[in-house]
Enzyme design. Sequence first.
Site: not given
Length: 360
Positions: A156, A201, A241, A271, A273
């Site tokens: 990030e 990432n 996300h 990641e 979801d």
Amino acid sequence: MRRRDFVVGALGAGLASSGALDPFARSHPTAKAADARRSIPYGSAVRTDLLVTEFDYRAAIVDYCQLVVGEGGLKWFDLRPSQDQFVFDQPDRLIAFADQNGMKMRGHTLAWYGAMPEWTQTIGSAAAAERELVHHITTVVGRYQGRIPSWDVVNEAIADHPESGATIRGSIWQERLGKRYIELALRTAAEVDPSAQLVINDYNIENPTQQCSDRRQALLDLLRDLKDRDVPLHAVGIQGHLPGDMDIDRDGLSKFVETVKEMQLDVLVTELDVIDNKLPAFEYDRDQLVAARAREFLEAIFDAAQPSAILTWGITDRYTWVPMWFKRDDGKPNRPLPLDAGCRPKALMKVIEEFTRAAE
């Protein structure tokens, strides 16, 4: 794709495009390895303590996953309670679990703005920051050299709202070292473990908003700069996300992935979801919408390139970060993950299975 159907073998699309070896390949494939040659490995973020205390949680990880990554354990806050102390208990237990069950473990993360222990605020100069970051990466990557094949080296790094001249997120590293902390982290990790896949990432690049467009461009600019200067970098992690109530910018995301691949970099979904706080209350309808959103996201990526891995940030709705920030107004539990709170598969798992079997 339950684990018993995913026979260990030469997993994933690998890094053929970048000329590197597949970081998730198995060195001792079984006799049925040919069945898995065309498959993409699936994995999940794991809460290590639960592997001991909750049998159904452990069984779900063993049954479905070929990869694991710690939700915590390798973050600075967990690993470095004091400047002179490293606590490797969680990652040591997770990698032992992975080894025992024929899985690979990803490393998350080496340089991040978040989850920093308070003592790091005493890092007062560029020289001290460089010394501390190099010491940390050398110690951590060195401990797992040859065992953790893929690292989120920088997590990030892009500012939430990139502006000209201010595209890198503020952090202790950015404040003390400027943008060069990214290069420093990558070069240090490469020196310690030349065989490891080194990943940058990041998140919030997939929706049709100006913010996502700006973040995609800022990330591409960073990648080009690193590549132009021969900084060791092998892959980009797209977190995923996904806001359940927002469309995917299919053209924008596909073009981003295409451009990343043109730079000879691999792509991972790291990641995944679906944030469901604004989706309907009825569980069946909500699960279908969650699955549809994930399908749209994965289709946009696959339209440009095949990712070498797909990981979700957790496997069961029983344990998810989502309600910490996106609790539903109706009080119903969030359902962002592939298995429900009872570890039963939902529509999202079917979508993941479809795409992990789709490798060509």
